[in-house]
Design an enzyme around this catalytic site. Structure first.
Site, short mmCIF file in Angstrom:
data_model
loop_
_atom_site.label_atom_id
_atom_site.label_comp_id
_atom_site.label_asym_id
_atom_site.label_seq_id
_atom_site.Cartn_x
_atom_site.Cartn_y
_atom_site.Cartn_z
N GLY A 11 46.37 42.37 19.59
CA GLY A 11 45.37 42.84 18.62
C GLY A 11 45.23 41.83 17.50
O GLY A 11 46.22 41.29 17.02
N ILE A 127 49.57 44.23 12.37
CA ILE A 127 49.37 45.10 11.21
C ILE A 127 50.43 46.19 11.18
O ILE A 127 50.70 46.77 10.15
CB ILE A 127 47.95 45.73 11.15
N ASP A 128 51.03 46.46 12.34
CA ASP A 128 52.01 47.57 12.42
C ASP A 128 53.34 47.25 11.75
O ASP A 128 54.14 48.15 11.50
CB ASP A 128 52.27 47.94 13.89
N GLY A 171 49.35 52.56 13.73
CA GLY A 171 50.81 52.60 13.78
C GLY A 171 51.21 53.24 15.09
O GLY A 171 51.31 54.45 15.19
N ARG A 172 51.35 52.38 16.10
CA ARG A 172 51.58 52.88 17.46
C ARG A 172 52.97 53.48 17.63
O ARG A 172 53.13 54.63 18.02
CB ARG A 172 51.39 51.72 18.43
N HIS A 273 39.95 50.61 13.44
CA HIS A 273 39.96 49.14 13.39
C HIS A 273 39.52 48.57 12.04
O HIS A 273 39.66 47.36 11.82
CB HIS A 273 39.11 48.58 14.52
N ARG A 276 42.04 46.54 10.56
CA ARG A 276 42.36 45.21 11.12
C ARG A 276 41.30 44.16 10.77
O ARG A 276 41.50 42.97 11.06
CB ARG A 276 42.46 45.30 12.65
O1 F6P Z 1 49.28 46.78 17.66
C1 F6P Z 1 48.37 46.80 16.65
C2 F6P Z 1 47.39 47.92 16.85
O2 F6P Z 1 46.43 47.81 15.82
C3 F6P Z 1 48.00 49.32 16.90
O3 F6P Z 1 48.24 49.87 15.65
C4 F6P Z 1 46.98 50.09 17.70
O4 F6P Z 1 47.56 51.14 18.42
C5 F6P Z 1 46.45 49.07 18.64
O5 F6P Z 1 46.68 47.81 18.07
C6 F6P Z 1 44.97 49.26 18.92
O6 F6P Z 1 44.60 48.36 19.88
P1 F6P Z 1 43.12 48.04 20.38
O7 F6P Z 1 42.58 46.96 19.52
O8 F6P Z 1 43.30 47.59 21.77
O9 F6P Z 1 42.32 49.30 20.24
#
Ligand code: F6P
Length: 343
Positions: A11, A127-128, A171-172, A273, A276
Site C-alpha cells: 500500500g 501507515i499502520d 489499521g489491519r 484511503h 493514505r
Molecule cells: O497496510 C496498510 C493498509 O492501509 C491497511 O491499513 C489496510 O488494511 C490496507 O492497507 C488497505 O489496502 P488496499 O489499498 O489494498 O485497500
C-alpha cells in the site's frame, strides 16, 4: 559504476517520494547510478525499470504516493516469476536493491536475501506503524494527522445533532492510528484489533457520558477490530497475493449495535484511503529523507539484509528478518492513557 535499484511495494503512503529523492540525491553524490523499479516486485518480474536522475526527483518531496508506482505482487506466488525476477536483476545489472515496504514487501526481501538471490537493504513503510524494530514507519504520522483533523470535524457535527459518530480508521492488525488519532482528537472510546470489542461496555460508557450531560460521543474504531465473539468484518472474501482479505465494515456494524442498544441516533464515517493520500507531514518528509540517506550508506558499507530503523531519535540498522518476524502491536501503556478519557 555501481548500480542501485529502488522499488516501493505494498500500500502506498505519504513519505515514499521523500525516500526516493533522498536515495537518488545521496546515491548520485556517492557516484552511483540509481534505477527505479516500477510497481514493486512486479517491475522486477517484468523488467519494468527507469533510470532516476536529479531531474526525475526534482519537486517530489511534498508529493504523496510514489512516482515509481506500487503493487501487492508476490514473486513467491509462482516459481516462474521468481526466476524472471532473478534474471532481470542480473539483466538490469543491479549491484544492490533498496526495497521500501511493509511486512509483505520486506518479507519477500528477507527470503530473497536468505536464498542469495539479491543484495537488499530495507526501508520500513506503512501507515499502520506495525513493523517491529523501528519506533515509527513513515506515513503513520501523516495518517494520524489526517484522522485527527477528521475527528475534530466530526466532533462539531456530532455535538450539534446530539449524535454518536463512529469513525472507522485504518489499521489491519494493529490499532496505532486509532489510538493516536483518538487521543489527539479526544475520542470518547477507542477500539482496536488487539482487544476484542465488548459491546455492552461500549454502550455503558456512552450512557455514562449521557448521564453527565454529554449528548454526543465519538467512537474511533480500527478496521481490523472485531467483536468479542466474532472475527474481523470482511468487505470481500477475495485474498490478495499475500493472503490478506479486504477489511472494512466494523464501523457500520458497531453503529447499528450502539443505536439498537442505547436508542441514541448513531452515524458512521469511514475514512479509508483518505488517510493514505496527499502530502506527507513534515515529520514523514524528514523521516523518509533520513531513511533514504541511511539506506544508501548501508549499500555503500555492503550491509545487505539490514533495514533502516528509527530508535529514539537515531537512525540505526537492524536485520530485515527481525523486523518482519512479528508485528508491532499497540503499546498497552499508551492504550491505558487513552482509556483515562473513555466515557
Ligand atoms: O497496510 C496498510 C493498509 O492501509 C491497511 O491499513 C489496510 O488494511 C490496507 O492497507 C488497505 O489496502 P488496499 O489499498 O489494498 O485497500
Amino acid at each position: 559504476m555501481t548500480k542501485i535499484g529502488i522499488l516501493t511495494g505494498g500500500g502506498d503512503c505519504p513519505g515514499l517520494n521523500p525516500v526516493i529523492r533522498a536515495v537518488v540525491r545521496k546515491g548520485i553524490n556517492e557516484g552511483y547510478q540509481i534505477i527505479g523499479i516500477k510497481n514493486g516486485w512486479k517491475g522486477l518480474i517484468e523488467n519494468d525499470a527507469m533510470p532516476l536522475d536529479l531531474s526525475t526527483v526534482s519537486g517530489i518531496l511534498p508529493k504523496g504516493g510514489t512516482i515509481l508506482g506500487t503493487s501487492r505482487t508476490n514473486p513467491y506466488k509462482k516459481q516462474e516469476d521468481l526466476m524472471r525476477l532473478q534474471d532481470n536483476y542480473k539483466k538490469i545489472g543491479l549491484d544492490a536493491l533498496i526495497a521500501v515496504g511493509g511486512e509483505d514487501t520486506l518479507g519477500v526481501a528477507a527470503k530473497l536475501i536468505k536464498e542469495g538471490i539479491t543484495n537488499i537493504v530495507g526501508v520500513p513503510k506503512t501507515i499502520d506503524n506495525d513493523l517491529s524494530c523501528t519506533d515509527y514507519t513513515f506515513g503513520f504520522d501523516t495518517a494520524v494527522n489526517i484522522a485527527t483533523e477528521c475527528i475534530d470535524r466530526l466532533h462539531t457535527t456530532a455535538e450539534s445533532h446530539h449524535r454518536i459518530i463512529v469513525v472507522e480508521v485504518m489499521g489491519r492488525h494493529a490499532g496505532w492510528i486509532a489510538v493516536e488519532s483518538g487521543i489527539a482528537g479526544g475520542a470518547d472510546i477507542i477500539l482496536i484489533p488487539e482487544i476484542p470489542i465488548d459491546i455492552e461496555e461500549v454502550c455503558n460508557l456512552i450512557q455514562k457520558r449521557h448521564r453527565r450531560g454529554k449528548t454526543f460521543s465519538i467512537v474511533v474504531v480500527a478496521e481490523g477490530a472485531h467483536f468479542k465473539e466474532g472475527t474481523a468484518v470482511l468487505q470481500e472474501q477475495k485474498l490478495d497475493e499475500f493472503g490478506h482479505v479486504r477489511l472494512g465494515g466494523i464501523g457500520e456494524q458497531l453503529a447499528k449495535e450502539i443505536e439498537k442498544r442505547t436508542g441514541y441516533e448513531t452515524r458512521v464515517s469511514v475514512l479509508g484511503h483518505i488517510q493514505r493520500g496527499g502530502t506527507p507531514s513534515a515529520f514523514d518528509r524528514i523521516l523518509g529523507t533520513r531513511f533514504g540517506v541511511k539506506a544508501v550508506e548501508l549499500v555503500k558499507d555492503k550491509k545487505f539484509g539490514r533495514m533502516v530503523a528509527l530508535v529514539g531519535n537515531k537512525i540505526i540498522d537492524v536485520p530485515i528478518e527481525d523486523a518482519v518476524k512479528a508485528l508491532k502491536t499497540v503499546d498497552m501503556e499508551l492504550y491505558e492513557i487513552a482509556k483515562v478519557f473513555f466515557g
